[in-house]
Design a protein around this motif. Sequence first.
Motif, short mmCIF file in Angstrom:
data_model
loop_
_atom_site.label_atom_id
_atom_site.label_comp_id
_atom_site.label_asym_id
_atom_site.label_seq_id
_atom_site.Cartn_x
_atom_site.Cartn_y
_atom_site.Cartn_z
N MET A 1 39.87 16.34 21.01
CA MET A 1 38.58 15.76 21.37
C MET A 1 37.72 15.54 20.14
N SER A 2 37.72 16.52 19.24
CA SER A 2 36.93 16.40 18.02
C SER A 2 37.45 15.27 17.13
N ALA A 3 38.76 15.09 17.09
CA ALA A 3 39.34 14.03 16.26
C ALA A 3 38.87 12.65 16.72
N VAL A 4 38.82 12.46 18.04
CA VAL A 4 38.37 11.17 18.57
C VAL A 4 36.86 11.01 18.35
N ASN A 5 36.12 12.08 18.51
CA ASN A 5 34.67 12.00 18.40
C ASN A 5 34.23 11.72 16.96
N TYR A 6 34.80 12.45 15.99
CA TYR A 6 34.35 12.33 14.60
C TYR A 6 35.23 11.41 13.76
N GLU A 7 36.43 11.13 14.21
CA GLU A 7 37.37 10.24 13.52
C GLU A 7 37.74 10.73 12.13
N ILE A 8 37.60 12.02 11.87
CA ILE A 8 37.99 12.58 10.58
C ILE A 8 38.21 14.08 10.75
N PHE A 9 39.16 14.61 9.98
CA PHE A 9 39.41 16.05 9.94
C PHE A 9 39.67 16.44 8.49
N THR A 10 39.07 17.56 8.09
CA THR A 10 39.27 18.10 6.74
C THR A 10 39.79 19.52 6.85
N PRO A 11 40.35 20.08 5.76
CA PRO A 11 40.84 21.46 5.82
C PRO A 11 39.77 22.49 6.17
N GLU A 12 38.50 22.11 6.06
CA GLU A 12 37.44 23.04 6.45
C GLU A 12 37.55 23.43 7.92
N ALA A 13 38.12 22.53 8.74
CA ALA A 13 38.29 22.82 10.16
C ALA A 13 39.30 23.94 10.39
N LEU A 14 40.11 24.27 9.39
CA LEU A 14 41.10 25.34 9.51
C LEU A 14 40.59 26.67 8.96
N SER A 15 39.40 26.67 8.40
CA SER A 15 38.91 27.81 7.63
C SER A 15 38.35 28.90 8.54
N LEU A 16 37.85 29.96 7.89
CA LEU A 16 37.27 31.08 8.63
C LEU A 16 35.92 30.76 9.24
N LEU A 17 35.22 29.74 8.73
CA LEU A 17 33.89 29.42 9.26
C LEU A 17 33.94 29.03 10.74
N PRO A 18 34.76 28.04 11.13
CA PRO A 18 34.82 27.74 12.57
C PRO A 18 35.44 28.86 13.39
N SER A 19 36.34 29.65 12.78
CA SER A 19 36.91 30.79 13.50
C SER A 19 35.83 31.83 13.79
N GLY A 20 34.97 32.09 12.82
CA GLY A 20 33.86 33.01 13.05
C GLY A 20 32.85 32.46 14.03
N PHE A 21 32.62 31.15 13.97
CA PHE A 21 31.63 30.55 14.85
C PHE A 21 32.08 30.61 16.31
N VAL A 22 33.37 30.38 16.57
CA VAL A 22 33.84 30.44 17.95
C VAL A 22 33.83 31.87 18.46
N LEU A 23 34.06 32.83 17.58
CA LEU A 23 33.96 34.24 17.98
C LEU A 23 32.52 34.56 18.41
N ILE A 24 31.56 34.11 17.60
CA ILE A 24 30.15 34.38 17.92
C ILE A 24 29.75 33.66 19.20
N MET A 25 30.18 32.42 19.38
CA MET A 25 29.86 31.69 20.61
C MET A 25 30.36 32.45 21.83
N THR A 26 31.58 32.93 21.75
CA THR A 26 32.18 33.61 22.90
C THR A 26 31.50 34.93 23.18
N TYR A 27 31.25 35.71 22.13
CA TYR A 27 30.68 37.04 22.34
C TYR A 27 29.21 36.96 22.75
N VAL A 28 28.45 36.08 22.12
CA VAL A 28 27.05 35.92 22.48
C VAL A 28 26.93 35.43 23.93
#
Length: 423
Positions: free
Chosen positions: A252-279
């Motif tokens: 879904m994100s690929a179609v929406n933004y039409e670009i992907f970088t290695p940052e999408a594989l990093s710890l930042l989005p992993s930490g963000f999804v953890l916080i979203m779920t726990y909060v």
Amino acid sequence: MSDMATENFANLAPSNAQKFRMRVLPFVLFAAVAVLIPLFGPSRSAYSLLNAIGINIVFALSYNMLLGRAGLLSFGHAVYFGLGGYAALHAMGMIENADGGFWGSVPVFAMPLVGFAGGALAGAVIGWPSCRRAGTAFAMISLGVAELIAAMGFMFGSIFGGEEGISGDRMNGPEVFGLSLGPIGEVYWFIAFWTVLAALLIFAFTRTPLGRMSEATRDNPQRVEFVGYDPTRVRYLVFIAAGGFAGLAGGMSAVNYEIFTPEALSLLPSGFVLIMTYVGGARYFAGPVLGAIVLTYMQSNLSDFTEAWLLYLGLLFITIVMYAPNGLAGIVAGLWNGTRATGMAYLKTWAARVVAIAIAMVGVIVLVEVAVRKSNGYGEVFEPFGLHLTPGSPLTWALVIVPLIVGLGLLRHLARDEQEAGA
């Protein structure tokens, strides 16, 4: 005796009306809201925010399949989101360059399915060794895998595109439902469709025997093994499903933004999804949905008002962990149940707590904003409502100390009254 026990046990089952209210009505309302939003004529920025919220809802729900259902704390869930997104973008490239054949007949609308396949395949490969352990060992393995895959993103340019990533064009291939996916309003319908469908499928998964067994494995793996199931296999199958739905969000994100970088594989989005779920509340199915809405809004809008929005996010996370471990969904459920049980008295108590917290937050915000401007060294001054607040101003420290004392004092007073009432 046995007939009476059987009859009493049968009475414990929810009625059809309760099943409809708890399992069907929320999704009907969710879909209705998604359909009605465009009728209010949202702006382009509002559509962008709504699309990001939809993607993060699916991403957070997929993560909760691990954390809330299977009890697996992962620090690398963005790996499957990112790999699913990369798979979708490569497929979009094949559609763009196709001259007939198979890829010429594949619609871009179906890219979340490609992302699901990519995420599930990655989950099957990575989960085979990872799911042999649980608890702290699993968390450390997920952290190592996240670092490994993120490093690979910069090393293998032909696959990941290096620092610039890879891009695609969503306006190719056959149209579905008459959507060209060019205007952002049409992309909204694409995101809404897959968000509602993914939420339904994830909820259906939790009702399956495997979904139920994952909860049993979370609570007591020894008992699960005693009744004839393999906890490792249960964790592995759930891991694959969670990776698949994370990959779907990546598509879904690929179609929406039409670009992907290695940052999408990093710890930042992993930490963000953890916080979203726990909060939001990992113990509730709606928890990740609430967390995704609140935190995506904070990320998109709060950052426009303050440089310290990440600090506020951290304070929110710490507060939830310490004082509301069931998250926002737990607070809403407790408020609803308490109001139904005791009436308006409970609601008034909560309203008093909210007022006390708001008063204390005034002091925190003034302290943080003045400190941020002082540390930047650009000579900026915090000027809310026309006030000139500098570190050396007595008014500044009055607005820090007095609200903190009053707010925390009220919270302590309310807690003491609650303890006396309970005694």
